[in-house]
Design a protein around this motif. Structure first.
Motif, PDB file in Angstrom:
ATOM      1  N   ALA A  94      -1.879   0.843  -0.525  1.00 14.53           N
ATOM      2  CA  ALA A  94      -0.652   0.129  -0.193  1.00 14.53           C
ATOM      3  C   ALA A  94      -0.479  -1.055  -1.131  1.00 14.53           C
ATOM      4  CB  ALA A  94      -0.656  -0.346   1.253  1.00 14.53           C
ATOM      5  N   VAL A  95       0.777  -1.346  -1.477  1.00 13.56           N
ATOM      6  CA  VAL A  95       1.148  -2.521  -2.259  1.00 13.56           C
ATOM      7  C   VAL A  95       2.236  -3.252  -1.482  1.00 13.56           C
ATOM      8  CG1 VAL A  95       2.152  -3.397  -4.401  1.00 13.56           C
ATOM      9  CG2 VAL A  95       0.590  -1.424  -4.456  1.00 13.56           C
ATOM     10  N   LEU A  96       1.922  -4.464  -1.056  1.00 12.85           N
ATOM     11  CA  LEU A  96       2.866  -5.283  -0.306  1.00 12.85           C
ATOM     12  C   LEU A  96       3.212  -6.516  -1.132  1.00 12.85           C
ATOM     13  CD1 LEU A  96       1.099  -5.267   3.196  1.00 12.85           C
ATOM     14  CD2 LEU A  96       2.496  -3.480   2.131  1.00 12.85           C
ATOM     15  N   VAL A  97       4.483  -6.828  -1.231  1.00  9.96           N
ATOM     16  CA  VAL A  97       4.919  -8.013  -1.971  1.00  9.96           C
ATOM     17  C   VAL A  97       5.719  -8.904  -1.025  1.00  9.96           C
ATOM     18  CG1 VAL A  97       6.229  -8.934  -3.913  1.00  9.96           C
ATOM     19  CG2 VAL A  97       4.953  -6.787  -4.165  1.00  9.96           C
ATOM     20  N   ALA A  98       5.178 -10.086  -0.759  1.00 14.27           N
ATOM     21  CA  ALA A  98       5.888 -11.070   0.052  1.00 14.27           C
ATOM     22  C   ALA A  98       6.805 -11.862  -0.865  1.00 14.27           C
ATOM     23  CB  ALA A  98       4.897 -11.995   0.751  1.00 14.27           C
ATOM     24  N   THR A  99       8.107 -11.656  -0.739  1.00 20.97           N
ATOM     25  CA  THR A  99       9.077 -12.366  -1.571  1.00 20.97           C
ATOM     26  C   THR A  99      10.438 -12.345  -0.916  1.00 20.97           C
ATOM     27  OG1 THR A  99       9.997 -12.588  -3.795  1.00 20.97           O
ATOM     28  CG2 THR A  99       9.745 -10.342  -2.953  1.00 20.97           C
ATOM     29  N   SER A 100      11.217 -13.371  -1.204  1.00 17.78           N
ATOM     30  CA  SER A 100      12.621 -13.417  -0.794  1.00 17.78           C
ATOM     31  C   SER A 100      13.539 -13.546  -1.993  1.00 17.78           C
ATOM     32  CB  SER A 100      12.846 -14.603   0.156  1.00 17.78           C
ATOM     33  OG  SER A 100      12.080 -14.466   1.325  1.00 17.78           O
ATOM     34  N   THR A 101      12.984 -13.419  -3.195  1.00 21.95           N
ATOM     35  CA  THR A 101      13.770 -13.630  -4.420  1.00 21.95           C
ATOM     36  C   THR A 101      13.527 -12.494  -5.409  1.00 21.95           C
ATOM     37  OG1 THR A 101      11.987 -15.031  -5.281  1.00 21.95           O
ATOM     38  CG2 THR A 101      13.826 -16.148  -4.183  1.00 21.95           C
ATOM     39  N   ALA A 102      13.667 -11.265  -4.937  1.00 21.65           N
ATOM     40  CA  ALA A 102      13.467 -10.100  -5.806  1.00 21.65           C
ATOM     41  C   ALA A 102      14.418 -10.151  -7.001  1.00 21.65           C
ATOM     42  CB  ALA A 102      13.692  -8.826  -5.008  1.00 21.65           C
ATOM     43  N   ASP A 103      14.024  -9.491  -8.067  1.00 18.67           N
ATOM     44  CA  ASP A 103      14.851  -9.480  -9.269  1.00 18.67           C
ATOM     45  C   ASP A 103      16.215  -8.840  -9.029  1.00 18.67           C
ATOM     46  OD1 ASP A 103      12.927 -10.559 -11.287  1.00 18.67           O
ATOM     47  OD2 ASP A 103      11.773  -8.811 -10.672  1.00 18.67           O
ATOM     48  N   GLY A 148      -7.378   2.406   9.870  1.00 21.14           N
ATOM     49  CA  GLY A 148      -7.832   3.566   9.130  1.00 21.14           C
ATOM     50  C   GLY A 148      -6.778   4.210   8.253  1.00 21.14           C
ATOM     51  N   ARG A 149      -5.607   3.607   8.157  1.00 21.89           N
ATOM     52  CA  ARG A 149      -4.547   4.161   7.323  1.00 21.89           C
ATOM     53  C   ARG A 149      -4.665   3.740   5.857  1.00 21.89           C
ATOM     54  NH1 ARG A 149      -0.432   6.615  10.102  1.00 21.89           N
ATOM     55  NH2 ARG A 149      -0.563   6.416  12.372  1.00 21.89           N
ATOM     56  N   ALA A 150      -5.574   2.812   5.569  1.00 22.71           N
ATOM     57  CA  ALA A 150      -5.774   2.377   4.188  1.00 22.71           C
ATOM     58  C   ALA A 150      -7.203   1.882   4.013  1.00 22.71           C
ATOM     59  CB  ALA A 150      -4.786   1.264   3.829  1.00 22.71           C
ATOM     60  N   GLU A 151      -7.688   2.000   2.787  1.00 17.46           N
ATOM     61  CA  GLU A 151      -8.981   1.432   2.407  1.00 17.46           C
ATOM     62  C   GLU A 151      -8.793   0.199   1.526  1.00 17.46           C
ATOM     63  OE1 GLU A 151     -12.197   2.470   3.133  1.00 17.46           O
ATOM     64  OE2 GLU A 151     -11.355   3.919   4.564  1.00 17.46           O
ATOM     65  N   ASN A 152      -7.778   0.251   0.644  1.00  9.39           N
ATOM     66  CA  ASN A 152      -7.541  -0.820  -0.314  1.00  9.39           C
ATOM     67  C   ASN A 152      -6.056  -1.173  -0.321  1.00  9.39           C
ATOM     68  OD1 ASN A 152     -10.301  -0.651  -1.383  1.00  9.39           O
ATOM     69  ND2 ASN A 152      -9.617   1.254  -2.334  1.00  9.39           N
ATOM     70  N   VAL A 153      -5.758  -2.463  -0.143  1.00  6.72           N
ATOM     71  CA  VAL A 153      -4.380  -2.939  -0.094  1.00  6.72           C
ATOM     72  C   VAL A 153      -4.235  -4.105  -1.062  1.00  6.72           C
ATOM     73  CG1 VAL A 153      -2.584  -3.998   1.342  1.00  6.72           C
ATOM     74  CG2 VAL A 153      -4.095  -2.236   2.311  1.00  6.72           C
ATOM     75  N   LEU A 154      -3.194  -4.065  -1.886  1.00  9.54           N
ATOM     76  CA  LEU A 154      -2.854  -5.202  -2.737  1.00  9.54           C
ATOM     77  C   LEU A 154      -1.713  -5.965  -2.084  1.00  9.54           C
ATOM     78  CD1 LEU A 154      -2.985  -6.866  -5.381  1.00  9.54           C
ATOM     79  CD2 LEU A 154      -1.369  -5.223  -6.366  1.00  9.54           C
ATOM     80  N   LEU A 155      -1.947  -7.239  -1.814  1.00 14.21           N
ATOM     81  CA  LEU A 155      -0.921  -8.118  -1.260  1.00 14.21           C
ATOM     82  C   LEU A 155      -0.590  -9.195  -2.285  1.00 14.21           C
ATOM     83  CD1 LEU A 155       0.849  -9.389   0.975  1.00 14.21           C
ATOM     84  CD2 LEU A 155      -1.232 -10.550   1.797  1.00 14.21           C
ATOM     85  N   ILE A 156       0.682  -9.333  -2.597  1.00 14.80           N
ATOM     86  CA  ILE A 156       1.150 -10.335  -3.553  1.00 14.80           C
ATOM     87  C   ILE A 156       2.154 -11.242  -2.863  1.00 14.80           C
ATOM     88  CG2 ILE A 156       2.376 -10.710  -5.738  1.00 14.80           C
ATOM     89  CD1 ILE A 156       1.459  -7.839  -6.530  1.00 14.80           C
TER      90      ILE A 156
END
Length: 333
Positions: A94-103, A148-156
């Motif tokens: 999973a890749v999660l990006v916390a942002t309110s100012t997307a390009d 158990g739905r993920a092993e590795n998550v990137l949070l930005i």
């Protein structure tokens, strides 16, 4: 509206902790190259550089230059975090990006960043609750691993708030900046993510708004100031109670870097010592969802994260929204 503390919080039952735990395996950070000192903004904002330092604790901040993109900054921070964790993008679930100012209005930032990192089969979405986004994202990423739905998550956590500033409005012009911080969460990693407390007050949303019409921040600073201190203190106490901890048990507190005066007032409200508090705003400004991971990245580099102990994270932002969580290091319960 009352700002009294919530009723007696529920204390977490240690036996109910998930069998699988999520922890932080790597930190990353990325800042734009363009440094904006107070002198560059003070005249148009109608203040002096010294006024900005006194009112915010900020001496300089970073802004994306015209044509530069937030997704590229996110990918840069993500690569560093992945390298620290010893993983490549293909290992991410999973890749999660916390942002309110997307390009762009769409697509969201997360799928673009996932593609840049080679995480083509990862779940991906943006967490859009402004300055509270990174804390909320930690809860979401940890839940994926615990379930158990993920092993590795990137949070930005990343924002380009300079895009939303009226240079003549001294409050936002002095405070806001651009930057990205990242964390890789893995099963059983160090810095175990503990309980999370979240809250919101939609009736107060009008105090801090950037409208769809012009995208420019309008902020009633005094209202934001008093709500931020009250809500961050409240959620800090609640999450500590859930974890069975007292303030003196906390090795380090990393608050959202909203304003230097807010950080100081929060420390006084909670009875924290200066050594317990990370104040990272002076040369970075308020990067919204980016402040907490950027501060943690710097704290890790300076050796301030404990080998064994607890780190409290707490945030407040537009919505109003707020949240807090605790990272546990070295097997500390």
């Amino acid at each position: 509206m009352s700002l009294e503390f919530a009723p007696e919080p529920i204390v977490e039952d240690v036996a109910r902790r998930p069998a699988r735990s999520a922890g932080v395996a790597g930190w990353g950070a990325a800042l734009p190259a363009t440094v904006v000192p107070n002198a560059a903004i003070s005249e148009e904002a109608g203040v002096t550089p010294e006024w900005i330092v006194k009112r915010t604790g900020i001496s300089e901040r970073r802004h994306l230059a015209p044509g530069e993109r937030l997704d590229a900054l996110c990918a840069q921070a993500g690569r560093e975090a992945l390298a620290q964790a010893g993983l490549d993008g293909a290992a991410l679930d999973a890749v999660l990006v916390a942002t309110s100012t997307a390009d762009d209005v769409f697509p969201q930032t997360a799928p673009v960043v996932a593609g840049m990192l080679g995480a083509d089969h990862a779940l991906n979405w943006d967490v859009g609750i402004a300055c509270t986004g990174f804390v909320a994202g930690l809860a979401q990423g940890a839940a994926l691993i615990e379930s158990g739905r993920a092993e590795n998550v990137l949070l930005i956590g990343a924002d380009a708030v300079s895009r939303c500033i009226d240079p003549s409005d001294r409050g936002p012009a002095a405070l806001f900046a651009d930057g990205a911080g990242a964390a890789v969460l893995t099963r059983g990693g160090e810095g175990r993510v503990g309980a999370a407390v979240m809250g919101s007050d939609g009736a107060s949303a009008h105090f801090l708004v950037a409208s769809r019409e012009n995208g420019v921040i309008r902020m009633e600073g005094q209202e934001v100031f008093k709500h931020a201190i009250a809500r961050m203190a409240e959620s800090s106490r609640e999450v500590l109670a859930r974890e069975g901890l007292a303030v003196e048990d906390i090795a380090l507190v990393v608050p959202h870097q909203a304003n230097g005066r807010i950080t100081t007032a929060l420390a006084l409200r909670l009875g924290l010592t200066p050594e317990q508090v990370v104040d990272d705003i002076a040369d970075r400004g308020n990067t919204s969802a980016g402040t907490i991971p950027l501060a943690l990245h710097r704290a890790a580099g300076e050796g301030r994260l404990p080998e064994r102990g607890h780190v409290l994270l707490v945030a407040f932002g537009a919505g109003f929204s707020w949240g807090a969580t605790v990272l546990h290091y070295g097997g500390a319960a």
